[in-house]
Scaffold this active site. Structure first.
Site, mmCIF file in Angstrom:
data_model
loop_
_atom_site.group_PDB
_atom_site.id
_atom_site.type_symbol
_atom_site.label_atom_id
_atom_site.label_comp_id
_atom_site.label_asym_id
_atom_site.label_seq_id
_atom_site.Cartn_x
_atom_site.Cartn_y
_atom_site.Cartn_z
ATOM 1 N N ASP A 41 -20.642 12.378 -15.163
ATOM 2 C CA ASP A 41 -22.075 12.126 -14.955
ATOM 3 C C ASP A 41 -22.330 11.284 -13.703
ATOM 4 O O ASP A 41 -23.460 10.872 -13.455
ATOM 5 C CB ASP A 41 -22.679 11.425 -16.184
ATOM 6 N N CYS A 96 0.835 -1.216 0.000
ATOM 7 C CA CYS A 96 0.000 0.000 0.000
ATOM 8 C C CYS A 96 0.861 1.254 0.000
ATOM 9 O O CYS A 96 0.511 2.255 -0.633
ATOM 10 C CB CYS A 96 -0.891 0.034 1.235
HETATM 11 C C1 BEZ Z 1 0.529 -4.716 1.799
HETATM 12 O O1 BEZ Z 1 0.056 -3.610 1.541
HETATM 13 O O2 BEZ Z 1 1.730 -4.914 1.763
HETATM 14 C C2 BEZ Z 1 -0.382 -5.858 2.143
HETATM 15 C C3 BEZ Z 1 -1.539 -5.620 2.874
HETATM 16 C C4 BEZ Z 1 -2.353 -6.697 3.198
HETATM 17 C C5 BEZ Z 1 -2.012 -7.980 2.783
HETATM 18 C C6 BEZ Z 1 -0.878 -8.193 2.049
HETATM 19 C C7 BEZ Z 1 -0.053 -7.122 1.721
#
Ligand code: BEZ
Length: 224
Positions: free
Chosen positions: A140, A46
């Site tokens: 829209d 993330c």
């Molecule tokens: C990650 O962002 O590294 C991750 C988050 C949840 C499960 C596996 C990876």
């Protein structure tokens, strides 16, 4: 029950975000929108994704696209994690906000309502984490495209920019894009456009590739 389908009006939810309370439709105004969800704050994949999204934000803005992220943690975590993301990006100052808001969906209410949970990835309490959803919303307010990746696969944000270009060519110019299309390549005339319409719409000319069936459906024109 099916979730959100292409063409559906995207729910006009209200949510707490790093930029204050946001009502989605008001936030989007006349822009396009991208809502992208994340499994959890302070996780490695993330962090790379939000870092990449922050670096590409000006390219999305140039295309009149507003970005908004979602993760199932609280605002305090989002603010602390934003500083990590800016540091990961090599920014000198980590105390400014990311260039898009992050929704704090700590009760998973939106994640459930929008079908974002990944049953295979769970937190330490056994609760499912959010998958990596991408929803692209048109001016829209209708859903134009959705992508759904498991938590363990980071998205390709260059691909997301590419599909925005394709969606905007369809919305603004009635064109389609072929497999692996990249900006600058020729684009295609969709099958529901008659020959007369194509001639009047695409002044750069339409080239038809002939195939054994003799049907003239492979129609190309330079990207406007
Ligand atoms: C990650 O962002 O590294 C991750 C988050 C949840 C499960 C596996 C990876």
């Amino acid at each position: 029950m099916p979730g959100l389908l292409l063409g559906d009006v995207f729910p006009d939810f209200e949510a707490e975000t790093t930029a204050g309370i946001i009502k989605l439709h008001e936030f989007l105004g006349d822009s396009w929108g991208i809502l992208f969800s994340h499994p959890r704050d302070f996780t490695p994949v993330c962090t790379t994704e939000l870092g990449r999204a922050a670096r590409l934000c000006s390219k999305f803005s140039k295309r009149n696209v507003k970005m908004i992220a979602l993760s199932i943690d609280c605002l305090e975590d989002h603010h602390a994690w934003s500083r990590d993301i800016l540091a990961y990006n090599g920014e000198e100052s980590v105390n400014c906000p990311l260039p898009f808001p992050i929704i704090a969906d700590s009760k998973r209410e939106l994640a459930v309502a929008l079908g974002m949970l990944d049953p295979d990835e769970r937190d330490k309490d056994g609760m499912p984490l959010t998958a990596r959803c991408v929803f692209i919303i048109g001016p829209d307010k209708r859903l134009k495209l959705s992508l759904l990746y498991p938590a363990t696969t980071g998205r390709n944000f260059s691909e997301i920019l590419r599909v925005v270009d394709s969606l905007q060519l369809t919305a603004n110019k009635q064109l389609a894009t072929p497999a692996d299309w990249q900006p600058g390549d020729s684009v295609m005339v969709p099958p529901n456009t008659s020959e007369e319409e194509a001639a009047s719409l695409f002044h750069a000319g339409v080239y038809t590739k002939l195939l054994p069936s003799g049907k003239k459906y492979m129609r190309y024109t330079p990207q406007p």
